[in-house]
Write an enzyme that holds these catalytic residues in place. Sequence first.
Site, PDB file in Angstrom:
ATOM      1  N   TYR A  59     151.297  56.333  22.814  1.00  0.00           N
ATOM      2  CA  TYR A  59     151.938  55.008  22.952  1.00  0.00           C
ATOM      3  C   TYR A  59     152.434  54.895  24.382  1.00  0.00           C
ATOM      4  O   TYR A  59     153.351  55.593  24.813  1.00  0.00           O
ATOM      5  CB  TYR A  59     153.107  54.862  21.979  1.00  0.00           C
ATOM      6  CG  TYR A  59     152.702  54.710  20.525  1.00  0.00           C
ATOM      7  CD1 TYR A  59     151.453  54.214  20.151  1.00  0.00           C
ATOM      8  CD2 TYR A  59     153.579  55.056  19.509  1.00  0.00           C
ATOM      9  CE1 TYR A  59     151.096  54.081  18.821  1.00  0.00           C
ATOM     10  CE2 TYR A  59     153.227  54.913  18.168  1.00  0.00           C
ATOM     11  CZ  TYR A  59     151.982  54.428  17.838  1.00  0.00           C
ATOM     12  OH  TYR A  59     151.634  54.294  16.517  1.00  0.00           O
ATOM     13  N   LEU A  89     155.987  46.269   7.590  1.00  0.00           N
ATOM     14  CA  LEU A  89     156.288  44.833   7.696  1.00  0.00           C
ATOM     15  C   LEU A  89     155.056  44.034   8.107  1.00  0.00           C
ATOM     16  O   LEU A  89     155.162  42.877   8.501  1.00  0.00           O
ATOM     17  CB  LEU A  89     157.424  44.611   8.706  1.00  0.00           C
ATOM     18  CG  LEU A  89     158.734  45.321   8.347  1.00  0.00           C
ATOM     19  CD1 LEU A  89     159.785  45.112   9.427  1.00  0.00           C
ATOM     20  CD2 LEU A  89     159.260  44.833   6.997  1.00  0.00           C
ATOM     21  N   GLY A  90     153.889  44.660   8.029  1.00  0.00           N
ATOM     22  CA  GLY A  90     152.663  43.936   8.334  1.00  0.00           C
ATOM     23  C   GLY A  90     152.100  44.217   9.714  1.00  0.00           C
ATOM     24  O   GLY A  90     151.036  43.692  10.058  1.00  0.00           O
ATOM     25  N   PRO A 130     153.023  40.173  11.060  1.00  0.00           N
ATOM     26  CA  PRO A 130     154.197  40.362  10.190  1.00  0.00           C
ATOM     27  C   PRO A 130     154.093  39.573   8.886  1.00  0.00           C
ATOM     28  O   PRO A 130     153.593  38.441   8.849  1.00  0.00           O
ATOM     29  CB  PRO A 130     155.354  39.867  11.068  1.00  0.00           C
ATOM     30  CG  PRO A 130     154.885  40.123  12.470  1.00  0.00           C
ATOM     31  CD  PRO A 130     153.393  39.867  12.442  1.00  0.00           C
ATOM     32  N   LEU A 131     154.560  40.195   7.819  1.00  0.00           N
ATOM     33  CA  LEU A 131     154.458  39.613   6.479  1.00  0.00           C
ATOM     34  C   LEU A 131     155.092  38.232   6.425  1.00  0.00           C
ATOM     35  O   LEU A 131     156.178  38.020   6.960  1.00  0.00           O
ATOM     36  CB  LEU A 131     155.189  40.510   5.475  1.00  0.00           C
ATOM     37  CG  LEU A 131     154.642  41.917   5.255  1.00  0.00           C
ATOM     38  CD1 LEU A 131     155.619  42.721   4.395  1.00  0.00           C
ATOM     39  CD2 LEU A 131     153.274  41.847   4.594  1.00  0.00           C
TER      40      LEU A 131
HETATM   41  N1  LIG Z   1     149.378  56.206  11.765  1.00  0.00           N
HETATM   42  C1  LIG Z   1     148.855  55.104  12.249  1.00  0.00           C
HETATM   43  O1  LIG Z   1     147.658  54.991  12.404  1.00  0.00           O
HETATM   44  C2  LIG Z   1     149.742  53.947  12.585  1.00  0.00           C
HETATM   45  C3  LIG Z   1     149.167  52.707  12.900  1.00  0.00           C
HETATM   46  C4  LIG Z   1     150.008  51.637  13.187  1.00  0.00           C
HETATM   47  C5  LIG Z   1     151.384  51.802  13.187  1.00  0.00           C
HETATM   48  N2  LIG Z   1     151.887  53.023  12.914  1.00  0.00           N
HETATM   49  C6  LIG Z   1     153.350  53.214  12.917  1.00  0.00           C
HETATM   50  O2  LIG Z   1     153.954  52.288  12.060  1.00  0.00           O
HETATM   51  C7  LIG Z   1     155.270  51.994  12.528  1.00  0.00           C
HETATM   52  C8  LIG Z   1     155.525  50.512  12.464  1.00  0.00           C
HETATM   53  O3  LIG Z   1     154.556  49.838  13.214  1.00  0.00           O
HETATM   54  P1  LIG Z   1     154.767  48.361  13.750  1.00  0.00           P
HETATM   55  O4  LIG Z   1     156.098  48.263  14.416  1.00  0.00           O
HETATM   56  O5  LIG Z   1     153.545  48.027  14.532  1.00  0.00           O
HETATM   57  O6  LIG Z   1     154.695  47.463  12.433  1.00  0.00           O
HETATM   58  P2  LIG Z   1     155.794  46.878  11.389  1.00  0.00           P
HETATM   59  O7  LIG Z   1     157.017  47.699  11.382  1.00  0.00           O
HETATM   60  O8  LIG Z   1     155.072  46.655  10.122  1.00  0.00           O
HETATM   61  O9  LIG Z   1     156.076  45.418  11.978  1.00  0.00           O
HETATM   62  C9  LIG Z   1     156.689  45.211  13.191  1.00  0.00           C
HETATM   63  C10 LIG Z   1     156.753  43.699  13.388  1.00  0.00           C
HETATM   64  O10 LIG Z   1     157.729  43.155  12.495  1.00  0.00           O
HETATM   65  C11 LIG Z   1     158.706  42.461  13.249  1.00  0.00           C
HETATM   66  N3  LIG Z   1     160.019  42.705  12.642  1.00  0.00           N
HETATM   67  C12 LIG Z   1     160.643  43.885  12.451  1.00  0.00           C
HETATM   68  N4  LIG Z   1     161.832  43.712  11.831  1.00  0.00           N
HETATM   69  C13 LIG Z   1     161.974  42.381  11.649  1.00  0.00           C
HETATM   70  C14 LIG Z   1     162.978  41.569  11.082  1.00  0.00           C
HETATM   71  N5  LIG Z   1     164.105  42.094  10.570  1.00  0.00           N
HETATM   72  N6  LIG Z   1     162.804  40.222  11.073  1.00  0.00           N
HETATM   73  C15 LIG Z   1     161.678  39.674  11.589  1.00  0.00           C
HETATM   74  N7  LIG Z   1     160.678  40.379  12.136  1.00  0.00           N
HETATM   75  C16 LIG Z   1     160.823  41.740  12.171  1.00  0.00           C
HETATM   76  C17 LIG Z   1     158.624  43.017  14.651  1.00  0.00           C
HETATM   77  O11 LIG Z   1     159.038  42.046  15.578  1.00  0.00           O
HETATM   78  P3  LIG Z   1     160.362  42.241  16.485  1.00  0.00           P
HETATM   79  O12 LIG Z   1     160.013  43.244  17.532  1.00  0.00           O
HETATM   80  O13 LIG Z   1     160.596  40.867  16.990  1.00  0.00           O
HETATM   81  O14 LIG Z   1     161.452  42.724  15.575  1.00  0.00           O
HETATM   82  C18 LIG Z   1     157.137  43.315  14.782  1.00  0.00           C
HETATM   83  O15 LIG Z   1     156.433  42.135  15.115  1.00  0.00           O
HETATM   84  C19 LIG Z   1     155.355  52.587  13.925  1.00  0.00           C
HETATM   85  O16 LIG Z   1     156.149  53.751  13.881  1.00  0.00           O
HETATM   86  C20 LIG Z   1     153.926  52.951  14.272  1.00  0.00           C
HETATM   87  O17 LIG Z   1     153.857  54.116  15.039  1.00  0.00           O
HETATM   88  C21 LIG Z   1     151.119  54.089  12.600  1.00  0.00           C
END
Ligand SMILES: NC(=O)c1ccc[n+]([C@@H]2O[C@H](COP(=O)([O-])OP(=O)(O)OC[C@H]3O[C@@H](n4cnc5c(N)ncnc54)[C@H](OP(=O)(O)O)[C@@H]3O)[C@@H](O)[C@H]2O)c1
Length: 309
Positions: free
Chosen positions: A10, A163-164, A168-169
């Site tokens: 990252y 959260l999608g 996002p969901l």
């Molecule tokens: N193993 C793998 O292959 C893999 C692949 C993808 C992701 N991951 C891991 O999954 C984890 C999460 O990934 P992610 O951050 O991309 O996805 P996520 O947690 O599903 O979604 C993040 C999104 O949700 C929004 N969000 C978060 N909290 C919110 C709230 N309270 N209200 C409104 N919007 C909100 C964020 O926007 P804001 O920034 O505006 O809050 C961002 O757009 C990370 O640790 C990543 O490393 C792993």
Amino acid sequence: MNHIDTADFYGPHVVNEIIREALAPYDGVNIVTKVGSVRDENGNWPHARSPRELREQVESNLKTLGVEALDVVNLRLGGGPDGHSPVAGSLPESFGALAELRKQGKIKHLGLSVVNADQVAEAQTIAPIVTVQNWYNVAHRGHEDLIAELSGKGVAYTAFWPLGGFNPLQSSTLDAVAARLDTTPKAIAIAWLLHRSPNMIVIPGTSKVAHLRENLAAADLGSPLMLSPSWTASRYDKDRQTPRGSVLGMCTQYSEYIGLCNESASSSADLLSPLKGADTTGSRIVTVCIGTGDDMLAHRVDTLSAESR
Ligand SMILES: NC(=O)c1ccc[n+]([C@@H]2O[C@H](COP(=O)([O-])OP(=O)(O)OC[C@H]3O[C@@H](n4cnc5c(N)ncnc54)[C@H](OP(=O)(O)O)[C@@H]3O)[C@@H](O)[C@H]2O)c1
């Protein structure tokens, strides 16, 4: 919160460097990283899964996190058309390389990411794993048998993109349940996951402190049902036809009445009518709401005063 999910790719490197600056020496926090990809000059994440490449990535994680041993390293496999789904294939060479680094003390625990049940089973013949991290949220399900199997073995299932992710969901059901429980739709999505299985770990990402606070509050939404281990998601599904307001049972261990209502039940009064005549002294009333359209589950706890009872 004691689990931080990251990867040296990252950035590359910059996320690990920020985590190190903020959290080293990491007292009481587990840093979970993943290997199996690198970040190229075009911003892509090509696979890099040969033993040599994996060793290099482990060394880079050690350096950027500033530790002598990594808490958890997930081997990320998979790919497919969407880039994030398991793809059948054998893993002894790649996982064996990480198992060797574990023996050398550079890795404390191993995990897998974007894998299917066969790959989990194969890895477990090589070395113990503590977690499987796959794409899973209220709108993107799958791996249901694997979640249960891992739970039985005491292995965590980490839901990525809870959260999608990049999309996002958005759901009117989430909105309605959140409004009803006076919380946010994202908190409901996280609470749903926390209820899903006792081995579930949730790793929501955010760039905003306010969102972080909202997301952490979801853990409080989850706690009362966590107190009732026998009330699993499948039990709720089985009992979905129960008329609203029915008292499903008493969780004697915690002195709680468990109630079920559908989305139209408006208050805990709906739940209380079947309790008339029962001795509820000292009991907490747990209201379980199940959205009829989408298996949506949420709940609230009302600690009722003697007067309101
Ligand atoms: N193993 C793998 O292959 C893999 C692949 C993808 C992701 N991951 C891991 O999954 C984890 C999460 O990934 P992610 O951050 O991309 O996805 P996520 O947690 O599903 O979604 C993040 C999104 O949700 C929004 N969000 C978060 N909290 C919110 C709230 N309270 N209200 C409104 N919007 C909100 C964020 O926007 P804001 O920034 O505006 O809050 C961002 O757009 C990370 O640790 C990543 O490393 C792993």
